[in-house]
Design an enzyme around this catalytic site. Structure first.
Site, PDB file in Angstrom:
ATOM      1  N   ASP A   1       0.828  -1.210   0.000  1.00 16.73           N
ATOM      2  CA  ASP A   1       0.000   0.000   0.000  1.00 16.73           C
ATOM      3  C   ASP A   1       0.868   1.268   0.000  1.00 16.73           C
ATOM      4  O   ASP A   1       2.107   1.193   0.026  1.00 16.73           O
ATOM      5  CB  ASP A   1      -0.906  -0.055   1.249  1.00 16.73           C
ATOM      6  CG  ASP A   1      -2.264   0.580   1.026  1.00 16.73           C
ATOM      7  OD1 ASP A   1      -2.400   1.391   0.099  1.00 16.73           O
ATOM      8  OD2 ASP A   1      -3.188   0.269   1.803  1.00 16.73           O
TER       9      ASP A   1
ATOM     10  N   ASP B   1      -9.984   3.840  -3.474  1.00 13.26           N
ATOM     11  CA  ASP B   1     -10.697   2.657  -2.983  1.00 13.26           C
ATOM     12  C   ASP B   1     -12.113   2.589  -3.551  1.00 13.26           C
ATOM     13  O   ASP B   1     -12.770   3.606  -3.747  1.00 13.26           O
ATOM     14  CB  ASP B   1     -10.789   2.689  -1.446  1.00 13.26           C
ATOM     15  CG  ASP B   1      -9.445   2.369  -0.807  1.00 13.26           C
ATOM     16  OD1 ASP B   1      -8.433   2.267  -1.536  1.00 13.26           O
ATOM     17  OD2 ASP B   1      -9.406   2.224   0.423  1.00 13.26           O
TER      18      ASP B   1
HETATM   19  C1  GLA Z   1      -5.919   1.482   1.560  1.00 15.28           C
HETATM   20  C2  GLA Z   1      -6.089   0.462   0.439  1.00 15.28           C
HETATM   21  C3  GLA Z   1      -7.238  -0.470   0.795  1.00 15.28           C
HETATM   22  C4  GLA Z   1      -6.950  -1.161   2.118  1.00 15.28           C
HETATM   23  C5  GLA Z   1      -6.708  -0.130   3.204  1.00 15.28           C
HETATM   24  C6  GLA Z   1      -6.205  -0.764   4.488  1.00 15.28           C
HETATM   25  O1  GLA Z   1      -7.012   2.331   1.650  1.00 15.28           O
HETATM   26  O2  GLA Z   1      -6.328   1.102  -0.781  1.00 15.28           O
HETATM   27  O3  GLA Z   1      -7.444  -1.436  -0.220  1.00 15.28           O
HETATM   28  O4  GLA Z   1      -5.824  -1.989   1.963  1.00 15.28           O
HETATM   29  O5  GLA Z   1      -5.722   0.824   2.803  1.00 15.28           O
HETATM   30  O6  GLA Z   1      -5.917   0.164   5.468  1.00 15.28           O
END
Ligand code: GLA
Length: 408
Positions: free
Chosen positions: A164, A220
């Protein structure tokens, strides 16, 4: 301040403003990099399950084991969902040697035992970290610990890493992902590498060369067909497919655009909307990473996630991502080239009303005079021969997925 000093101060201010304005371009410049040879993994888009969309930080070993059991018992594993990935919040600190430690309250048997359990089930095991100092949930991340963490993952039997991008101030994305890719390769264990920097630095341009197998292209996902969440920060299905439309050329075997994990079964959309979400992900050659509670899913959710002929479109060995041929206010037409000279066409109704859309094949660069045998991939039913155009009767926010084979 006299006028001279004021002028000097003013031009210094202008200069710093100009430098500041240029800073993002400079900081995110693409580096001429050594192209990493493909690692031979993810020749079709990875399929699996990830804990985040449904459970967030509320994960523990009992829950993950139950999901592993359910992946097998439900038939999901046999349908192709092979990676079980635990997302953020499994980790709490580092020990005196800097080795990463799992939350001992939630994972009392340890990560190796969990990985063994998942492997015994015939599944593969994926884990999550972040290129910054802390993950998105404030847990210790891998910056400065890349080789140490990769070695630990290999000892645990990790087969997939999602990496990430939170808390990465002053880090160059390309270099950060290359470093972890090299660290994973140095372990000698085959590990699928999933880049998750949300498309901020156009990873489709450098992700494969940097050693990645897939890269997120958007923010997301939000469990909605057409409404974005968190004040526009989270993307609906329609937001995401819009952002994927120009990226088809960058996807192929071993390196995929990732429009984020599936929301099918999480409750925010109707069944027709979930079918459109799933069908579009298949057309986009997207990783199919389920994000629902498989242990408690309804038969309708199971039917969508295990739609054999839709999954076959996603997993087609040619690995050609669909292109959008038509976009109006109320509908869209997408076409994906499949193996054996076949073609998949998805016709999508964006409006709140049912509608019938007639799609002429000429504008899709297909023959208007030859006949095709047509199959409805959701209904798994042949529709007979067709020439020149195809008619789709669509519910609100619904879609049809047709597979066309040139008639003999
Ligand atoms: C980010 C990623 C998500 C998830 C969260 C976890 O937002 O894009 O897919 O992994 O972190 O904290």
């Amino acid at each position: 301040m006299n006028i001279q000093a004021w002028r000097g101060w003013f031009s210094a201010l202008l200069l710093s403003l100009a430098v500041l304005a240029m800073a993002p371009a400079v900081a995110h410049a693409e580096y001429p990099i050594k192209v990493r040879p493909p690692n031979g993994l993810a020749l079709t888009p990875p399929m699996g399950w990830n804990s985040w969309n449904r459970f967030g930080c509320d994960i523990d070993e009992a829950k993950i084991r139950a999901e592993a059991d359910a992946l097998v018992a439900s038939g999901m594993k046999d349908a192709g969902y092979s990676y079980l990935i635990i997302d953020d919040c499994w980790q709490v600190s580092r020990d005196g040697h800097g080795d990463i430690l799992a939350d001992a309250k939630r994972f009392p048997s340890g990560i190796k035992a969990l990985s063994d359990y998942i492997h015994i089930k015939g599944l593969k095991f994926g884990i999550y970290s972040d290129a910054g100092d802390f993950t998105c949930q404030g847990r210790p991340a891998s910056r400065g610990h890349e080789y140490q963490d990769a070695a630990q993952y290999a000892r645990w039997g990790v087969d997939y890493l999602k990496y990430d991008w939170c808390n990465t101030e002053n880090v160059n994305a390309q270099v950060a992902y290359e470093t972890m890719a090299d660290a994973l390769r140095a372990t000698g264990r085959p590990i699928v590498f999933s880049l998750c920097e949300w498309g901020l630095h156009q990873p489709w341009k450098w992700g494969a060369a940097a050693g990645g197998n897939l890269w997120r292209t958007t923010n997301d996902i939000w469990d909605s067909f057409n409404v974005s969440g968190h004040y526009g920060e989270w993307s609906s299905v329609l937001d995401i497919i819009d952002q994927e439309a120009p990226l088809a050329a960058y996807a192929g075997p071993g390196h995929w655009n990732d429009p984020d994990m599936l929301e099918v079964g999480n409750g925010g959309m109707s069944l027709d909307e979930y079918r459109t979400h799933f069908g579009m992900w298949a057309m986009l050659s997207a990783p199919l990473i389920a994000g629902n509670d498989v242990a408690h899913m309804t038969p309708e959710t199971a039917k969508i996630l295990m739609a054999k002929e839709i999954i076959a479109i996603d997993q087609d060995p040619v690995g050609s991502q669909a292109r959008r041929y038509e976009k109006s206010q109320t509908f869209e037409v997408w076409k994906k080239n499949l193996s054996g000279g076949r073609t998949a066409i998805l016709v999508l109704n964006k409006s709140d009303q049912p509608q019938t859309v007639t799609t002429a094949l000429g504008p899709l660069d297909m023959s208007t005079t030859k006949s095709f045998s047509v199959r409805d991939a959701w209904a798994e039913a042949d529709q007979g021969l067709m020439t020149g155009e195809i008619k789709s009767t669509l519910p609100p926010h619904g879609s049809k997925v047709w597979v066309l084979t040139p008639a003999k």
